[in-house]
Structures are given as structure tokens and as C-alpha cells.
Design an enzyme around this catalytic site. Structure first.
Site, PDB file in Angstrom:
ATOM      1  N   GLY A  84      28.976  89.196  44.225  1.00 46.05           N
ATOM      2  CA  GLY A  84      28.876  89.604  42.908  1.00 46.05           C
ATOM      3  C   GLY A  84      29.664  88.653  41.970  1.00 46.05           C
ATOM      4  O   GLY A  84      29.321  88.480  40.707  1.00 46.05           O
ATOM      5  N   ASP A  94      33.740  90.993  40.421  1.00 45.26           N
ATOM      6  CA  ASP A  94      33.007  91.247  39.451  1.00 45.26           C
ATOM      7  C   ASP A  94      33.502  92.612  38.750  1.00 45.26           C
ATOM      8  O   ASP A  94      33.472  92.664  37.604  1.00 45.26           O
ATOM      9  CB  ASP A  94      31.596  91.315  40.139  1.00 45.26           C
ATOM     10  CG  ASP A  94      31.205  92.255  41.301  1.00 45.26           C
ATOM     11  OD1 ASP A  94      32.233  92.664  41.682  1.00 45.26           O
ATOM     12  OD2 ASP A  94      30.020  92.275  41.627  1.00 45.26           O
ATOM     13  N   ASP A 110      35.756  99.296  40.313  1.00 43.45           N
ATOM     14  CA  ASP A 110      35.159 100.618  40.303  1.00 43.45           C
ATOM     15  C   ASP A 110      36.253 101.501  40.865  1.00 43.45           C
ATOM     16  O   ASP A 110      37.094 101.917  40.140  1.00 43.45           O
ATOM     17  CB  ASP A 110      33.835 100.493  40.853  1.00 43.45           C
ATOM     18  CG  ASP A 110      33.062 101.883  40.841  1.00 43.45           C
ATOM     19  OD1 ASP A 110      33.405 102.579  39.993  1.00 43.45           O
ATOM     20  OD2 ASP A 110      32.288 102.051  41.685  1.00 43.45           O
ATOM     21  N   LYS A 112      35.231  99.820  35.204  1.00 44.23           N
ATOM     22  CA  LYS A 112      34.471 100.793  34.924  1.00 44.23           C
ATOM     23  C   LYS A 112      35.445 102.063  34.489  1.00 44.23           C
ATOM     24  O   LYS A 112      36.407 102.606  35.260  1.00 44.23           O
ATOM     25  CB  LYS A 112      33.623 101.468  35.951  1.00 44.23           C
ATOM     26  CG  LYS A 112      32.227 100.737  36.257  1.00 44.23           C
ATOM     27  CD  LYS A 112      31.422 101.506  36.842  1.00 44.23           C
ATOM     28  CE  LYS A 112      30.147 100.658  37.483  1.00 44.23           C
ATOM     29  NZ  LYS A 112      29.394 101.200  38.225  1.00 44.23           N
ATOM     30  N   PHE A 124      25.486 101.801  36.073  1.00 45.54           N
ATOM     31  CA  PHE A 124      25.254 100.955  37.345  1.00 45.54           C
ATOM     32  C   PHE A 124      24.804  99.797  36.625  1.00 45.54           C
ATOM     33  O   PHE A 124      23.787  99.706  36.051  1.00 45.54           O
ATOM     34  CB  PHE A 124      24.182 101.339  38.249  1.00 45.54           C
ATOM     35  CG  PHE A 124      24.162 100.570  39.255  1.00 45.54           C
ATOM     36  CD1 PHE A 124      25.079 100.583  40.432  1.00 45.54           C
ATOM     37  CD2 PHE A 124      23.287  99.410  39.545  1.00 45.54           C
ATOM     38  CE1 PHE A 124      25.311  99.844  41.554  1.00 45.54           C
ATOM     39  CE2 PHE A 124      23.207  98.817  40.660  1.00 45.54           C
ATOM     40  CZ  PHE A 124      24.054  98.704  41.606  1.00 45.54           C
ATOM     41  N   VAL A 125      25.423  98.593  36.667  1.00 52.17           N
ATOM     42  CA  VAL A 125      25.189  97.280  36.079  1.00 52.17           C
ATOM     43  C   VAL A 125      24.619  96.209  37.072  1.00 52.17           C
ATOM     44  O   VAL A 125      25.150  96.208  38.145  1.00 52.17           O
ATOM     45  CB  VAL A 125      26.305  96.853  35.341  1.00 52.17           C
ATOM     46  CG1 VAL A 125      26.724  97.992  34.183  1.00 52.17           C
ATOM     47  CG2 VAL A 125      27.748  96.530  36.250  1.00 52.17           C
ATOM     48  N   ASP A 131      24.368  92.676  41.433  1.00 47.34           N
ATOM     49  CA  ASP A 131      22.726  92.905  41.926  1.00 47.34           C
ATOM     50  C   ASP A 131      22.468  94.509  41.836  1.00 47.34           C
ATOM     51  O   ASP A 131      23.458  95.354  41.899  1.00 47.34           O
ATOM     52  CB  ASP A 131      22.691  92.382  43.368  1.00 47.34           C
ATOM     53  CG  ASP A 131      23.414  93.120  44.519  1.00 47.34           C
ATOM     54  OD1 ASP A 131      24.420  93.461  44.235  1.00 47.34           O
ATOM     55  OD2 ASP A 131      22.830  93.732  45.549  1.00 47.34           O
ATOM     56  N   ARG A 145      20.737  89.173  40.150  1.00 50.15           N
ATOM     57  CA  ARG A 145      21.834  88.441  39.820  1.00 50.15           C
ATOM     58  C   ARG A 145      21.675  87.199  38.990  1.00 50.15           C
ATOM     59  O   ARG A 145      22.757  86.771  38.432  1.00 50.15           O
ATOM     60  CB  ARG A 145      22.228  87.776  41.449  1.00 50.15           C
ATOM     61  CG  ARG A 145      22.796  88.931  42.296  1.00 50.15           C
ATOM     62  CD  ARG A 145      23.259  88.384  43.537  1.00 50.15           C
ATOM     63  NE  ARG A 145      23.476  88.944  44.784  1.00 50.15           N
ATOM     64  CZ  ARG A 145      24.406  89.894  44.910  1.00 50.15           C
ATOM     65  NH1 ARG A 145      25.155  89.993  44.237  1.00 50.15           N
ATOM     66  NH2 ARG A 145      24.329  90.575  46.159  1.00 50.15           N
TER      67      ARG A 145
HETATM   68  P1  5GP Z   1      35.286  99.586  44.401  1.00 51.02           P
HETATM   69  O1  5GP Z   1      35.644  99.368  45.614  1.00 51.02           O
HETATM   70  O2  5GP Z   1      36.073  98.930  43.221  1.00 51.02           O
HETATM   71  O3  5GP Z   1      34.747 101.057  44.514  1.00 51.02           O
HETATM   72  O4  5GP Z   1      34.111  98.919  44.408  1.00 51.02           O
HETATM   73  C1  5GP Z   1      34.034  97.703  43.617  1.00 51.02           C
HETATM   74  C2  5GP Z   1      32.524  96.824  44.253  1.00 51.02           C
HETATM   75  O5  5GP Z   1      31.581  97.720  44.163  1.00 51.02           O
HETATM   76  C3  5GP Z   1      32.381  95.667  43.258  1.00 51.02           C
HETATM   77  O6  5GP Z   1      32.925  94.606  43.796  1.00 51.02           O
HETATM   78  C4  5GP Z   1      30.777  95.674  43.332  1.00 51.02           C
HETATM   79  O7  5GP Z   1      30.417  94.865  44.299  1.00 51.02           O
HETATM   80  C5  5GP Z   1      30.363  97.102  43.391  1.00 51.02           C
HETATM   81  N1  5GP Z   1      29.884  97.713  42.335  1.00 51.02           N
HETATM   82  C6  5GP Z   1      30.662  98.659  41.636  1.00 51.02           C
HETATM   83  N2  5GP Z   1      29.888  99.174  40.385  1.00 51.02           N
HETATM   84  C7  5GP Z   1      28.860  98.346  40.501  1.00 51.02           C
HETATM   85  C8  5GP Z   1      27.779  98.277  39.666  1.00 51.02           C
HETATM   86  O8  5GP Z   1      27.644  98.781  38.661  1.00 51.02           O
HETATM   87  N3  5GP Z   1      26.544  97.335  39.965  1.00 51.02           N
HETATM   88  C9  5GP Z   1      26.727  96.713  40.962  1.00 51.02           C
HETATM   89  N4  5GP Z   1      25.767  95.760  41.208  1.00 51.02           N
HETATM   90  N5  5GP Z   1      27.747  96.570  41.878  1.00 51.02           N
HETATM   91  C10 5GP Z   1      28.808  97.274  41.536  1.00 51.02           C
HETATM   92 MG    MG Z   2      31.723  93.309  45.085  1.00 55.53          MG
END
Ligand code: 5GP
Ligand code: MG
Length: 176
Positions: free
Chosen positions: A38, A93, A96, A124, A145-146, A152, A158
């Protein structure tokens, strides 16, 4: 699908983050470690705005196993050069829940990186489950969700040059 961040807003956000990164590191060499897949587009734009000597490395981490539901975090560090004694900047990217960056930051520390910081395109709002905070954030976005600009849904979208939020109907259309 609705556009959340246009190409020109992304460009401004990336330029702003690059300025902040440059202010912190100055002329020091940096090892930029991109979290595949990403962060690919963000990383490509970001590094072209940085002027310090830098090396690139990659890790892959995925927890979204092709859809919007979470799976367990799978990390592959085959493409990661030796980070010991390096100033490492992790580039991802989206921040979250934060679990991905926490895990990768721990990995960099145990690999004896000299310093560790992180830069993300998006954070987020209201989703974080960890104390850790990224050092550089281009945009805070609502919990949607983006896709696009490297991100993706089931490995699609992408290549969109902007960031868009997917509606539940879009998700249904692509076929879960
Ligand atoms: P975390 O471990 O912070 O919860 O997750 C981060 C990863 O989840 C990001 O690097 C990304 O790959 C994926 N992710 C989280 N939210 C989204 C979203 O809204 N869209 C997409 N495509 N990937 C997301
Ligand atoms: Mg990721």
C-alpha cells in the site's frame, strides 16, 4: 465511490510531510523502509521530495487478507537490508489500529536500528488501539474504507491517482 483526497491535496500533504522529515533529519543519511504494498505510491512521491542521502528497503505486512475484514498480521522481511546502525524511517499508507507499525517498529529496534521514526499518508480518526503514534502524518481521515494512491480493495484500485472511500454498495459490486 467518493473522492476523499484529490490529486492536488495529496501533493500538498506529501510536500508538507517531506518538509517536516527534512527538518528532523537534515543531511543525515536515512534508510527509508516502505511497507508493501500500500505504501508504494506514497513512498515514490515522498522520496522524490527528500534531498538527504537515502537508501530504500521494503517489508511486506498484511492483515487485510484481500477484503475489509482483518486477519492475523503476516510480515515478510526478505527484502529488508541490514538496518543496524541506520536511521530508519518506516513509511506506511494508513495508521489504523496501529498494530502493524508497533510490530514493525519493534522489529527495527531488535535489528538494532540507530533511530526509528515513521511516516504515514493517512491516520484514521478514533481507531487506534496502541500508545504508539507515527512521527509524520499527512492526513487524518474519518473511519471509512479507502482505496487508491497505492491502497487496494482485493488488490484493485491501487492505480487511482486520488484517495476514494468505498461505499458498502461498491464493496458488494466487486463481490465479496
Ligand atoms: P493497522 O495495523 O494500523 O490496523 O493496519 C494498518 C494497515 O491496514 C495499513 O497499512 C493498510 O494496509 C490496512 N488498512 C487499514 N485501513 C485500510 C483502508 O481503509 N483501506 C485499505 N486499502 N487498507 C487499509
Ligand atoms: Mg499496509
Amino acid at each position: 465511490m467518493k473522492t476523499l483526497l484529490s490529486q492536488s491535496r495529496i501533493e500538498e500533504g506529501v510536500a508538507c510531510v517531506a518538509t517536516k522529515i527534512a527538518a528532523v533529519y537534515g543531511e543525515s543519511p536515512v534508510m527509508i523502509v516502505g511497507v508493501l504494498t500500500g505504501s508504494l505510491v506514497f513512498m515514490a512521491d515522498l522520496i522524490r521530495r527528500l534531498e538527504m542521502p537515502l537508501r530504500l528497503g521494503f517489508l511486506s505486512a498484511s492483515s487485510y487478507r484481500g477484503a475489509t475484514s482483518r486477519g492475523s498480521l503476516v510480515v515478510n522481511s526478505d527484502l529488508l537490508p541490514d538496518v543496524s546502525g541506520q536511521h530508519v524511517l518506516l513509511v506506511d499508507d494508513i495508521f489504523d489500529t496501529g498494530h502493524t507499525l508497533v510490530r514493525l517498529a519493534e522489529m527495527m529496534r531488535s535489528n538494532r536500528a540507530d533511530s526509528l521514526r515513521s511516516a504515514v499518508l493517512l491516520r484514521k480518526e478514533g481507531r487506534q488501539e496502541v500508545e504508539y503514534r507515527p512521527d509524520f502524518v499527512a492526513f487524518d481521515i474519518p473511519d471509512e474504507f479507502v482505496v487508491g494512491y497505492g491502497m487496494d480493495y482485493r488488490d484493485m484500485f491501487r492505480n487511482l491517482p486520488y484517495v476514494a472511500a468505498l461505499d458498502p454498495e461498491d464493496i458488494a459490486e466487486v463481490g465479496v
